[in-house]
Design a protein around this motif. Sequence first.
Motif, PDB file in Angstrom:
ATOM      1  N   VAL A   1       1.021  -1.552   0.095  1.00  0.00           N
ATOM      2  CA  VAL A   1       0.240  -0.119  -0.041  1.00  0.00           C
ATOM      3  C   VAL A   1       0.700   1.512   0.006  1.00  0.00           C
ATOM      4  O   VAL A   1       0.463   2.318  -0.565  1.00  0.00           O
ATOM      5  CB  VAL A   1      -0.906  -0.145   1.318  1.00  0.00           C
ATOM      6  CG1 VAL A   1      -1.920   1.348   1.260  1.00  0.00           C
ATOM      7  CG2 VAL A   1      -2.005  -1.015   0.863  1.00  0.00           C
ATOM      8  N   ILE A   2       1.970   0.797   0.636  1.00  0.00           N
ATOM      9  CA  ILE A   2       2.545   2.282   0.994  1.00  0.00           C
ATOM     10  C   ILE A   2       3.466   2.723   0.237  1.00  0.00           C
ATOM     11  O   ILE A   2       3.891   3.426  -0.920  1.00  0.00           O
ATOM     12  CB  ILE A   2       3.970   2.271   1.762  1.00  0.00           C
ATOM     13  CG1 ILE A   2       3.157   2.440   3.336  1.00  0.00           C
ATOM     14  CG2 ILE A   2       4.693   3.466   2.223  1.00  0.00           C
ATOM     15  CD1 ILE A   2       3.561   1.994   4.656  1.00  0.00           C
TER      16      ILE A   2
ATOM     17  N   ALA B   1       2.596   2.181  -3.602  1.00  0.00           N
ATOM     18  CA  ALA B   1       1.472   2.059  -4.431  1.00  0.00           C
ATOM     19  C   ALA B   1       1.221   3.507  -4.172  1.00  0.00           C
ATOM     20  O   ALA B   1       0.465   4.140  -5.083  1.00  0.00           O
ATOM     21  CB  ALA B   1      -0.136   1.284  -4.250  1.00  0.00           C
ATOM     22  N   GLU B   2       0.830   4.180  -3.189  1.00  0.00           N
ATOM     23  CA  GLU B   2       0.383   5.568  -3.054  1.00  0.00           C
ATOM     24  C   GLU B   2       1.945   6.312  -2.783  1.00  0.00           C
ATOM     25  O   GLU B   2       1.424   7.368  -3.685  1.00  0.00           O
ATOM     26  CB  GLU B   2       0.352   5.961  -1.279  1.00  0.00           C
ATOM     27  CG  GLU B   2      -1.220   4.661  -1.148  1.00  0.00           C
ATOM     28  CD  GLU B   2      -2.863   5.309  -1.833  1.00  0.00           C
ATOM     29  OE1 GLU B   2      -2.078   6.510  -2.345  1.00  0.00           O
ATOM     30  OE2 GLU B   2      -3.395   4.310  -2.044  1.00  0.00           O
ATOM     31  N   SER B   3       3.345   5.867  -2.992  1.00  0.00           N
ATOM     32  CA  SER B   3       4.644   6.838  -3.307  1.00  0.00           C
ATOM     33  C   SER B   3       4.488   6.875  -4.246  1.00  0.00           C
ATOM     34  O   SER B   3       4.407   7.731  -5.113  1.00  0.00           O
ATOM     35  CB  SER B   3       5.003   6.326  -2.422  1.00  0.00           C
ATOM     36  OG  SER B   3       5.526   6.198  -1.024  1.00  0.00           O
ATOM     37  N   ALA B   4       4.298   5.338  -5.515  1.00  0.00           N
ATOM     38  CA  ALA B   4       4.544   5.847  -6.487  1.00  0.00           C
ATOM     39  C   ALA B   4       3.400   6.113  -7.505  1.00  0.00           C
ATOM     40  O   ALA B   4       3.788   7.635  -8.588  1.00  0.00           O
ATOM     41  CB  ALA B   4       4.331   3.856  -7.411  1.00  0.00           C
ATOM     42  N   ARG B   5       2.151   6.773  -6.510  1.00  0.00           N
ATOM     43  CA  ARG B   5       0.887   7.276  -7.146  1.00  0.00           C
ATOM     44  C   ARG B   5       1.624   9.459  -6.979  1.00  0.00           C
ATOM     45  O   ARG B   5       1.028  10.199  -8.647  1.00  0.00           O
ATOM     46  CB  ARG B   5       0.337   7.385  -6.836  1.00  0.00           C
ATOM     47  CG  ARG B   5      -1.109   7.734  -6.862  1.00  0.00           C
ATOM     48  CD  ARG B   5      -2.327   8.405  -5.960  1.00  0.00           C
ATOM     49  NE  ARG B   5      -3.026   6.797  -5.455  1.00  0.00           N
ATOM     50  CZ  ARG B   5      -4.148   6.014  -5.472  1.00  0.00           C
ATOM     51  NH1 ARG B   5      -5.115   7.052  -6.170  1.00  0.00           N
ATOM     52  NH2 ARG B   5      -4.139   5.109  -4.941  1.00  0.00           N
ATOM     53  N   VAL B   6       2.159   9.206  -5.923  1.00  0.00           N
ATOM     54  CA  VAL B   6       2.616  10.826  -5.933  1.00  0.00           C
ATOM     55  C   VAL B   6       3.248  10.978  -6.470  1.00  0.00           C
ATOM     56  O   VAL B   6       3.311  11.879  -7.350  1.00  0.00           O
ATOM     57  CB  VAL B   6       2.298  11.271  -4.402  1.00  0.00           C
ATOM     58  CG1 VAL B   6       3.398  12.133  -4.413  1.00  0.00           C
ATOM     59  CG2 VAL B   6       1.862  10.877  -2.976  1.00  0.00           C
TER      60      VAL B   6
ATOM     61  N   ALA C   1      -5.865   8.152   2.008  1.00  0.00           N
ATOM     62  CA  ALA C   1      -5.588   6.762   2.357  1.00  0.00           C
ATOM     63  C   ALA C   1      -4.314   6.614   3.441  1.00  0.00           C
ATOM     64  O   ALA C   1      -4.974   5.210   3.932  1.00  0.00           O
ATOM     65  CB  ALA C   1      -5.552   6.346   0.466  1.00  0.00           C
ATOM     66  N   LEU C   2      -3.475   6.812   3.307  1.00  0.00           N
ATOM     67  CA  LEU C   2      -2.380   6.532   4.007  1.00  0.00           C
ATOM     68  C   LEU C   2      -3.238   7.352   5.480  1.00  0.00           C
ATOM     69  O   LEU C   2      -3.174   6.260   6.601  1.00  0.00           O
ATOM     70  CB  LEU C   2      -1.345   7.418   3.501  1.00  0.00           C
ATOM     71  CG  LEU C   2      -0.150   6.327   2.545  1.00  0.00           C
ATOM     72  CD1 LEU C   2       0.755   6.376   2.675  1.00  0.00           C
ATOM     73  CD2 LEU C   2      -0.577   5.103   3.054  1.00  0.00           C
TER      74      LEU C   2
ATOM     75  N   SER D   1       6.011  11.766   6.514  1.00  0.00           N
ATOM     76  CA  SER D   1       8.137  11.195   6.375  1.00  0.00           C
ATOM     77  C   SER D   1       7.917  10.426   4.723  1.00  0.00           C
ATOM     78  O   SER D   1       7.833  10.822   3.344  1.00  0.00           O
ATOM     79  CB  SER D   1       8.857   9.570   6.715  1.00  0.00           C
ATOM     80  OG  SER D   1       9.537   9.996   6.145  1.00  0.00           O
ATOM     81  N   VAL D   2       7.236   9.122   4.487  1.00  0.00           N
ATOM     82  CA  VAL D   2       6.930   8.446   3.521  1.00  0.00           C
ATOM     83  C   VAL D   2       6.051   9.951   2.318  1.00  0.00           C
ATOM     84  O   VAL D   2       6.703   9.895   0.458  1.00  0.00           O
ATOM     85  CB  VAL D   2       6.042   7.356   3.540  1.00  0.00           C
ATOM     86  CG1 VAL D   2       4.142   7.064   2.151  1.00  0.00           C
ATOM     87  CG2 VAL D   2       5.942   6.196   4.032  1.00  0.00           C
TER      88      VAL D   2
END
Length: 93
Positions: free
Chosen positions: A11-12, A14-19, A37-38, A54-55
């Motif tokens: 999940v982390i 995927a959300e990081s890649a999206r951003v 989401a996070l 941080s993420v």
Amino acid sequence: TGRRDRYLDAVIRAESARVHEAPKSQRNATLYVAALALGQLVAGGALTEQEHESVLLSAAGRHIAVGAYSAAQARKTIASGLRAGARRPRQIA
């Protein structure tokens, strides 16, 4: 458990890649959606607020570097998403 950790890591990522990959016209909105989401996972106890920020700041780094928004603006968006996510906690089984 290992399965829980793998899910959280996925999940982390995927959300990081999206951003990180957000198109110019959607940078701030994408950061907000990922923060929400996070933020749900923070509210559910799977992440800390510090990990959350941080993420997402790391993922937004390239947008900050090109001046799409400042680090302070990114932090405001992240905090807003965290507050919204807190209203709908999500726990990982």
